[in-house]
Design an enzyme around this catalytic site. Structure first.
Site, PDB file in Angstrom:
ATOM      1  N   LYS A 120     -11.268   2.808   1.216  1.00  0.00           N
ATOM      2  CA  LYS A 120     -10.713   3.695   2.161  1.00  0.00           C
ATOM      3  C   LYS A 120     -11.849   5.193   2.607  1.00  0.00           C
ATOM      4  O   LYS A 120     -11.344   5.314   3.822  1.00  0.00           O
ATOM      5  CB  LYS A 120      -9.017   5.120   1.927  1.00  0.00           C
TER       6      LYS A 120
HETATM    7  C1  PLP Z   1      -4.683   2.615  -0.075  1.00  0.00           C
HETATM    8  C2  PLP Z   1      -5.878   1.392  -1.478  1.00  0.00           C
HETATM    9  C3  PLP Z   1      -5.005   0.534  -1.433  1.00  0.00           C
HETATM   10  C4  PLP Z   1      -3.841  -0.495  -0.655  1.00  0.00           C
HETATM   11  O1  PLP Z   1      -4.548  -1.052   0.896  1.00  0.00           O
HETATM   12  P1  PLP Z   1      -4.140  -1.152   2.001  1.00  0.00           P
HETATM   13  O2  PLP Z   1      -4.709  -0.895   3.083  1.00  0.00           O
HETATM   14  O3  PLP Z   1      -2.731   0.151   2.580  1.00  0.00           O
HETATM   15  O4  PLP Z   1      -3.115  -2.123   1.897  1.00  0.00           O
HETATM   16  C5  PLP Z   1      -5.505  -0.342  -2.725  1.00  0.00           C
HETATM   17  N1  PLP Z   1      -6.224   0.157  -3.281  1.00  0.00           N
HETATM   18  C6  PLP Z   1      -6.556   1.484  -3.652  1.00  0.00           C
HETATM   19  C7  PLP Z   1      -7.287   2.377  -4.507  1.00  0.00           C
HETATM   20  C8  PLP Z   1      -6.278   2.638  -1.957  1.00  0.00           C
HETATM   21  O5  PLP Z   1      -6.678   3.292  -2.484  1.00  0.00           O
END
Ligand code: PLP
Length: 476
Positions: A120
């Protein structure tokens, strides 16, 4: 580039106009009017670029209302080797998202070398700088209000800290996050970051955010904004690493590559879908879910049936524990050849608590033309994958990335290269990794002492008026 709503009822707007918003004014999701398309010749040129130059080439057509030099600065400030570095990859920091070879056709793309050790950060760092730029240009300020159970909130705080036009109020459930997650957020001393620990569960925090947003006068007076997973600025930044990963493994531009993506809200893999539409030779996009399999069901059977919050299971990959996938609407819009009327009917059903199924012909198009396939993992499978990766390849992976490897093993076609996207670093989910390997995954140097740092956090009861009072006193 102009942006429109998937529901067809928003006047077209440019990038600076849509960046700060969440949902479109008609309740749909904001999408670009069309996707730019790169020729093979152009792809060859792009393959030689470093991360920042590549980002500029990919994001420019989507943000053509920004001064090119300003966009370049936003990107350079976001993706520097100092920000995307940790002890594991010190010598490869400049690559930002290095790719590691696991076997002849299986690869891991590291996306978790940012400040909060999750993918993220890649989107959030761009968003933080882009927000600041757009706000300064308009001479405006906003107060971002959000609720987090861990990942999103900390990535947002690290991206927004120290910015002049932005204040962040982040609610978290008091005593419910891991000590490491707590320390990550609460140790930030920046004056524009306000950690608020609420004596409630995550849902209670989210209810408070919703209640504040319902009060239209308050919302307007204190310029309350959000950084949720449907923000277009996050998606556009994520397109870049699909190109980077592809170029790292493909022998030439005619080779097709598969990506396998641990998925929750469908933000990450939605960017992969757009990369494919832009001409990147991706063969299959493999959706990987955990026991919360709303997306797996959709991509296998064509039935989209959001679960209730009560039906959502707590798993060892908590960032993927979702009941509905907010970004899916963007993909289904393309799947329906961008027919808003059709899309609106489907999502109205969903918003009324129902479900929908696409017909057999559309299901076939989804799998064949758009390349989507999917599967899911269970907790024991993830633990086995973590153990295998460590004992066979000497690599620590976390429970979310493990989900990607389990699904890749089930669905990979060994004649095609498959890149599994790493979504978090093992250190972030230490307990499960220790259970699986008997070893403690390394914690990046700059975070080793984090749990001993002083905390800046205000604890409150789950009371709307208390929260509003706090915002009133501290808003910019
Ligand atoms: C947010 C997140 C996901 C999921 O990603 P999306 O974009 O919501 O599909 C998977 N793994 C981790 C560690 C995350 O922080």
């Amino acid at each position: 580039m102009q942006y429109v709503s998937t529901r067809g009822n928003m006047p077209a707007q440019n990038f600076s106009q849509i960046l700060l918003g969440g949902l479109a004014s008609d309740g749909g999701l904001i999408v670009p009017e069309s996707y730019p398309k790169f020729s093979k010749e152009k792809l060859k040129e792009l393959s030689k670029l470093n991360y920042c130059d590549l980002s500029f080439e990919i994001i420019s057509p989507f943000a053509d209302d920004l001064e090119p030099n300003d966009l370049r600065k936003i990107i350079n400030d976001s993706y520097s080797p100092q920000i995307f570095c940790n002890s594991r990859t010190a010598e490869r920091c400049g690559e930002i998202t290095p790719v590691v070879k696991i076997d002849n056709t299986l690869y891991l793309q590291e996306l978790s070398n940012g400040p909060t050790l999750a993918f993220k950060d890649l989107a959030m760092q761009f968003l933080g700088n882009a927000f600041e730029y757009v706000l300064q240009a308009k001479n405006e300020k906003i107060n971002i209000l959000g609720a987090t159970s861990g990942d999103t909130g900390s990535a947002a705080e690290y991206a927004m800290k120290g910015k002049n036009s932005l204040n962040v109020f982040m609610l978290s459930p008091a005593g419910k996050m891991s000590p490491f997650q707590r320390a990550q957020m609460y140790s930030l001393q920046d004056k524009n970051i306000h950690n608020i620990a609420v004596r409630a569960m995550f849902d209670g925090c989210q209810d408070l955010v919703k209640a504040v947003n319902k009060d239209k006068d308050f919302k307007q007076k204190y310029k309350i904004g959000a950084v949720n997973s449907i923000n277009w600025g996050r998606i556009v930044a994520q397109i870049v690493y699909y190109f980077k990963g592809y170029f790292a493994v493909a022998e030439n531009i005619d080779e097709e590559v598969d990506f396998c993506v641990p998925s929750g809200n469908f933000g990450n893999i939605c960017a992969g879908h757009i990369a494919k539409q832009m001409g990147l030779p991706i063969n299959r996009l493999i959706v990987a879910t955990n026991e919360n399999d709303v997306l797996d069901e959709f991509f296998r059977t064509g039935k989209y049936a959001p679960r209730t919050d009560e039906d959502t299971i707590q798993t060892s990959s908590p960032s993927m524990d979702i009941s509905k996938a907010s970004n899916l609407e963007r993909f289904v819009f393309d799947l329906l050849d961008r027919k808003s009327e059709k899309l609106k009917i489907l999502w109205e059903t969903v918003e009324n608590g129902g479900d929908f199924s696409i017909d057999a012909k559309t299901l076939k198009i989804m799998q064949e033309k758009y390349g989507f396939i999917s599967s899911k993992s269970t907790h024991p499978e993830r633990i086995t994958a973590i153990r295998d990766m460590y004992f066979r390849h000497g690599i620590f992976i976390d429970t979310h990335t493990a989900d990607g490897f389990v699904v890749a093993q089930k669905l990979r076609n060994s004649a095609t290269k498959t890149i599994v996207l790493e979504t978090a670093l093992a250190a972030k989910f230490e307990e499960n990794v220790r259970d699986a390997t008997g070893k403690k995954p390394p914690i990046p140097k700059h975070l080793q002492e984090i749990e001993t740092l002083p905390a800046k956090v205000r604890e409150i009861d789950a009371n709307l008026q208390t929260l509003k009072n706090y915002i009133e006193k501290n808003a910019i």
